[in-house]
Design a protein around this motif. Structure first.
Motif, PDB file in Angstrom:
ATOM      1  N   ARG A  51      13.919  -3.693 -11.698  1.00 52.76           N
ATOM      2  CA  ARG A  51      14.271  -4.572 -10.583  1.00 52.76           C
ATOM      3  C   ARG A  51      12.990  -5.190 -10.039  1.00 52.76           C
ATOM      4  NH1 ARG A  51      19.713  -5.875  -9.928  1.00 52.76           N
ATOM      5  NH2 ARG A  51      20.853  -4.060 -10.628  1.00 52.76           N
ATOM      6  N   THR A  52      13.155  -6.258  -9.267  1.00 54.95           N
ATOM      7  CA  THR A  52      11.994  -7.005  -8.786  1.00 54.95           C
ATOM      8  C   THR A  52      11.448  -6.527  -7.449  1.00 54.95           C
ATOM      9  OG1 THR A  52      13.489  -8.658  -7.849  1.00 54.95           O
ATOM     10  CG2 THR A  52      12.581  -9.112 -10.056  1.00 54.95           C
ATOM     11  N   HIS A  53      11.934  -5.416  -6.931  1.00 55.68           N
ATOM     12  CA  HIS A  53      11.329  -4.889  -5.698  1.00 55.68           C
ATOM     13  C   HIS A  53      10.011  -4.188  -6.044  1.00 55.68           C
ATOM     14  CE1 HIS A  53      13.131  -1.139  -7.016  1.00 55.68           C
ATOM     15  NE2 HIS A  53      14.359  -1.596  -6.768  1.00 55.68           N
ATOM     16  N   ALA A  54       9.216  -3.864  -5.050  1.00 54.49           N
ATOM     17  CA  ALA A  54       7.882  -3.307  -5.283  1.00 54.49           C
ATOM     18  C   ALA A  54       7.933  -2.031  -6.122  1.00 54.49           C
ATOM     19  CB  ALA A  54       7.176  -3.048  -3.954  1.00 54.49           C
ATOM     20  N   ALA A  55       8.858  -1.132  -5.821  1.00 57.06           N
ATOM     21  CA  ALA A  55       8.950   0.119  -6.577  1.00 57.06           C
ATOM     22  C   ALA A  55       9.342  -0.149  -8.030  1.00 57.06           C
ATOM     23  CB  ALA A  55       9.952   1.067  -5.921  1.00 57.06           C
ATOM     24  N   GLY A  56      10.227  -1.106  -8.256  1.00 57.68           N
ATOM     25  CA  GLY A  56      10.636  -1.448  -9.615  1.00 57.68           C
ATOM     26  C   GLY A  56       9.484  -2.023 -10.424  1.00 57.68           C
ATOM     27  N   ALA A  58       6.323  -1.510  -9.890  1.00 59.20           N
ATOM     28  CA  ALA A  58       5.358  -0.424 -10.121  1.00 59.20           C
ATOM     29  C   ALA A  58       5.829   0.466 -11.270  1.00 59.20           C
ATOM     30  CB  ALA A  58       5.162   0.392  -8.844  1.00 59.20           C
ATOM     31  N   ALA A  59       7.128   0.763 -11.322  1.00 54.46           N
ATOM     32  CA  ALA A  59       7.667   1.589 -12.398  1.00 54.46           C
ATOM     33  C   ALA A  59       7.538   0.873 -13.745  1.00 54.46           C
ATOM     34  CB  ALA A  59       9.131   1.934 -12.116  1.00 54.46           C
ATOM     35  N   ALA A  60       7.777  -0.428 -13.760  1.00 58.11           N
ATOM     36  CA  ALA A  60       7.614  -1.201 -14.992  1.00 58.11           C
ATOM     37  C   ALA A  60       6.168  -1.142 -15.468  1.00 58.11           C
ATOM     38  CB  ALA A  60       8.048  -2.654 -14.779  1.00 58.11           C
ATOM     39  N   GLN A  61       5.249  -1.261 -14.542  1.00 56.87           N
ATOM     40  CA  GLN A  61       3.833  -1.217 -14.897  1.00 56.87           C
ATOM     41  C   GLN A  61       3.461   0.137 -15.505  1.00 56.87           C
ATOM     42  OE1 GLN A  61       1.081  -1.895 -11.653  1.00 56.87           O
ATOM     43  NE2 GLN A  61      -0.364  -2.836 -13.073  1.00 56.87           N
ATOM     44  N   LEU A  82      13.060  -8.496 -15.938  1.00 56.67           N
ATOM     45  CA  LEU A  82      13.111  -8.215 -14.506  1.00 56.67           C
ATOM     46  C   LEU A  82      14.420  -8.756 -13.963  1.00 56.67           C
ATOM     47  CD1 LEU A  82       9.467  -9.169 -13.464  1.00 56.67           C
ATOM     48  CD2 LEU A  82      10.402  -6.888 -13.942  1.00 56.67           C
ATOM     49  N   ILE A  83      15.174  -7.900 -13.300  1.00 52.62           N
ATOM     50  CA  ILE A  83      16.451  -8.292 -12.707  1.00 52.62           C
ATOM     51  C   ILE A  83      16.273  -8.362 -11.203  1.00 52.62           C
ATOM     52  CG2 ILE A  83      18.866  -7.685 -12.392  1.00 52.62           C
ATOM     53  CD1 ILE A  83      18.822  -6.313 -15.088  1.00 52.62           C
ATOM     54  N   ALA A  84      16.654  -9.488 -10.622  1.00 53.50           N
ATOM     55  CA  ALA A  84      16.486  -9.703  -9.182  1.00 53.50           C
ATOM     56  C   ALA A  84      17.142  -8.585  -8.389  1.00 53.50           C
ATOM     57  CB  ALA A  84      17.072 -11.053  -8.783  1.00 53.50           C
ATOM     58  N   ASP A  85      16.432  -8.125  -7.378  1.00 52.71           N
ATOM     59  CA  ASP A  85      16.962  -7.071  -6.511  1.00 52.71           C
ATOM     60  C   ASP A  85      17.669  -7.654  -5.285  1.00 52.71           C
ATOM     61  OD1 ASP A  85      14.314  -7.880  -5.514  1.00 52.71           O
ATOM     62  OD2 ASP A  85      14.589  -6.264  -4.059  1.00 52.71           O
ATOM     63  N   LEU A 101       2.346  -8.612 -14.570  1.00 46.97           N
ATOM     64  CA  LEU A 101       3.036  -7.823 -15.589  1.00 46.97           C
ATOM     65  C   LEU A 101       3.291  -8.632 -16.858  1.00 46.97           C
ATOM     66  CD1 LEU A 101       5.679  -5.837 -13.505  1.00 46.97           C
ATOM     67  CD2 LEU A 101       3.437  -5.063 -14.322  1.00 46.97           C
ATOM     68  N   ARG A 102       3.511  -9.911 -16.701  1.00 48.21           N
ATOM     69  CA  ARG A 102       3.788 -10.795 -17.846  1.00 48.21           C
ATOM     70  C   ARG A 102       2.704 -10.665 -18.923  1.00 48.21           C
ATOM     71  NH1 ARG A 102       7.018 -15.083 -18.359  1.00 48.21           N
ATOM     72  NH2 ARG A 102       7.392 -15.223 -16.130  1.00 48.21           N
ATOM     73  N   GLY A 103       1.474 -10.468 -18.509  1.00 50.90           N
ATOM     74  CA  GLY A 103       0.374 -10.371 -19.466  1.00 50.90           C
ATOM     75  C   GLY A 103       0.336  -9.074 -20.259  1.00 50.90           C
ATOM     76  N   GLY A 104       1.136  -8.083 -19.880  1.00 54.19           N
ATOM     77  CA  GLY A 104       1.086  -6.788 -20.541  1.00 54.19           C
ATOM     78  C   GLY A 104       2.178  -6.529 -21.553  1.00 54.19           C
ATOM     79  N   VAL A 105       3.052  -7.505 -21.767  1.00 55.61           N
ATOM     80  CA  VAL A 105       4.159  -7.345 -22.715  1.00 55.61           C
ATOM     81  C   VAL A 105       4.253  -8.591 -23.600  1.00 55.61           C
ATOM     82  CG1 VAL A 105       5.584  -5.748 -21.362  1.00 55.61           C
ATOM     83  CG2 VAL A 105       5.759  -8.196 -20.938  1.00 55.61           C
ATOM     84  N   PRO A 106       4.864  -8.437 -24.772  1.00 59.03           N
ATOM     85  CA  PRO A 106       4.986  -9.606 -25.649  1.00 59.03           C
ATOM     86  C   PRO A 106       5.789 -10.759 -25.024  1.00 59.03           C
ATOM     87  CG  PRO A 106       5.432  -7.584 -26.873  1.00 59.03           C
ATOM     88  CD  PRO A 106       5.321  -7.209 -25.426  1.00 59.03           C
ATOM     89  N   HIS A 107       6.844 -10.436 -24.294  1.00 61.17           N
ATOM     90  CA  HIS A 107       7.685 -11.442 -23.634  1.00 61.17           C
ATOM     91  C   HIS A 107       8.157 -10.884 -22.298  1.00 61.17           C
ATOM     92  CE1 HIS A 107       8.111 -13.718 -27.397  1.00 61.17           C
ATOM     93  NE2 HIS A 107       8.266 -12.544 -27.986  1.00 61.17           N
TER      94      HIS A 107
END
Length: 145
Positions: A51-56, A58-61, A82-85, A101-107
């Protein structure tokens, strides 16, 4: 770790509870992993979701770092969804963090808020903006097999 001998078209790994893992798996015709990396052979295609909230974000990172550091089973990471929260535009600090985050994954793809998904997800008739993301994901999944 997720362990199965059943191949999947794509594995959807939620980076946190409430990430939208089940929703995205249903939309993609993939398999939700209950927030675990799949550990099967051959290398499964994987999409992370948050999700696009701060905790989401951070978890993705954290999940992305684990993958980049080879702390996960060997998978073919397709990217991050990323799914809108909440409805509307992301506040600037969250939008900036998502862009990092975009820079850390292929897409990376973003799915906007869909109020109807609060009741049920109909994979046969997604809204236009969601359909566009799903089509792009389908193209990338097809080219990674």
């Amino acid at each position: 770790m997720w362990s199965t001998s059943t191949p999947a078209r794509v594995w959807v790994v939620g980076t946190h509870g409430g990430s939208g893992e089940t929703t995205l798996a249903k939309l993609l015709g993939g398999t939700a992993t209950d927030h675990r990396w799949p550990s099967i052979s051959p290398q499964p295609p994987v999409v992370l979701v948050a999700r696009t909230h701060a905790a989401g974000l951070a978890a993705a990172q954290l999940a992305m770092r684990a993958w980049a550091a080879a702390e996960t089973p060997h998978v073919r990471l397709i990217g991050l969804v990323l799914i809108a929260d909440a409805p509307g535009k992301l506040p600037k600090p969250l939008a900036d963090r998502a862009e990092i985050l975009r820079g850390g994954v292929p897409h990376m793809w973003q799915i906007p808020w869909v109020d109807a998904y609060r009741l049920d997800v109909d994979p046969t008739n997604p809204p236009r903006q969601v359909r566009k993301v799903l089509n792009e994901l389908d193209t990338v999944i097809a080219t990674t097999h």
